[in-house]
Enzyme design. Structure first.
Site, short mmCIF file in Angstrom:
data_model
loop_
_atom_site.label_atom_id
_atom_site.label_comp_id
_atom_site.label_asym_id
_atom_site.label_seq_id
_atom_site.Cartn_x
_atom_site.Cartn_y
_atom_site.Cartn_z
N SER A 149 50.06 -24.04 47.85
CA SER A 149 49.32 -22.94 47.23
C SER A 149 50.17 -21.69 47.13
CB SER A 149 48.06 -22.65 48.05
OG SER A 149 47.45 -21.44 47.65
N TYR A 182 42.65 -21.92 54.91
CA TYR A 182 43.32 -22.59 53.80
C TYR A 182 44.78 -22.15 53.69
CZ TYR A 182 44.17 -24.29 49.04
OH TYR A 182 44.69 -24.93 47.95
N LYS A 186 48.12 -24.71 54.37
CA LYS A 186 49.09 -24.95 53.30
C LYS A 186 50.49 -24.51 53.72
CE LYS A 186 46.59 -26.91 50.07
NZ LYS A 186 46.87 -28.27 49.59
#
Length: 268
Positions: A149, A182, A186
């Site tokens: 990401s 998140y 990542k």
């Protein structure tokens, strides 16, 4: 044994994964695409839809069941691919999820959300790669991709161009979107990528993290329309970018986080 390049895409029945399938179908190169979904029924439905949208493709699609949170699903897929193909040429670790938004505020709920974020995005991806590595190194041109990401960027964490980096107003509780879990998982996945590059270097496996940018998918449950208002782009653009990595256009950038929305190489 199939002469086409055999490409396994996890989480391929929807979102970016499905767009990667269609991008490969539209390529002039022929592929045998293993369209992976947690549910075989959804994988079959996605296969039919992709074939309808790309009727003149030189490639073939086979739906496969793969729930990366399930050890038995992972080993069953290994057995299936071993028996039918004997190798994997390209593994695209696309399956993942964002659980931050909508998570509860109790310590128990937050702990469960954080733990599952790591399990789905990082631990399970690593275990699938570990299981399929013996099939990957049997390829004459093996490629291994991890979907990361643009928010998983340590050096760019203070970049004001990303709204997620803005500091909220003083006081408690804090308002606004937080993707702490998140973003953390990542970043962890990027280290997993580097480790697999190290582990498989002598086997000739080309390894990348791919940062597809903010795309209008259902990631996180906000919905495509909400994400479009935040600047999200057509998921097909992300699928096309992943295809360029598969087809050799980023071979000079092995071991890096490659992207197209935040520059060709994303520092992290």
């Amino acid at each position: 044994m199939a002469s086409n390049s055999i490409v396994l895409i996890t989480g391929a029945n929807a979102g970016l994964g499905f767009e990667i399938v269609k991008a490969l179908l539209k390529s002039t190169k022929p592929y045998t695409i293993l369209l992976g979904g947690r549910s075989l029924e959804k994988a079959k439905a996605a296969t039919q839809q992709a074939q309808t949208e790309c009727p003149s493709s030189n490639s073939v699609i086979k739906p496969v069941q793969i729930d990366i949170e399930s050890d038995s699903s992972i080993t069953n897929l290994f057995d299936q691919i071993s028996a039918e193909y004997g190798r994997v040429d390209v593994l695209i670790n696309n399956a993942g999820a964002q659980f931050d938004m909508g998570a509860g505020s109790s310590l128990r709920e937050m702990r469960e959300m954080f733990n599952r974020s790591w399990d789905v995005n990082t631990t399970s991806t690593h275990l699938l790669t570990h299981t399929l590595a013996p099939l990957l190194i049997k390829s004459s041109d093996p490629r291994l991709l991890f979907m990361t990401s643009g928010t998983a960027n340590l050096t760019g964490h203070s970049n004001p161009a990303l709204p997620i980096n803005h500091s909220p107003a003083k006081g408690w509780p804090k308002e606004g979107i937080s993707l702490t879990a998140y973003r953390s998982v990542k970043v962890g996945l990027n280290m997993v990528m580097l480790e697999w590059k190290r582990l498989l270097s002598e086997d000739g496996v080309k390894v990348w993290s791919v940062s597809p940018g903010l795309l209008a998918t259902n990631l996180g449950g906000a919905g495509p329309e909400v994400l479009k208002k935040m600047g999200a782009r057509d998921p097909a653009l992300g699928g096309n970018f992943v295809r360029t990595v598969v087809e050799g256009e980023r071979d000079a950038d092995v071991g890096k986080v490659v992207g197209w929305m935040m520059g060709p190489i994303q520092p992290w």
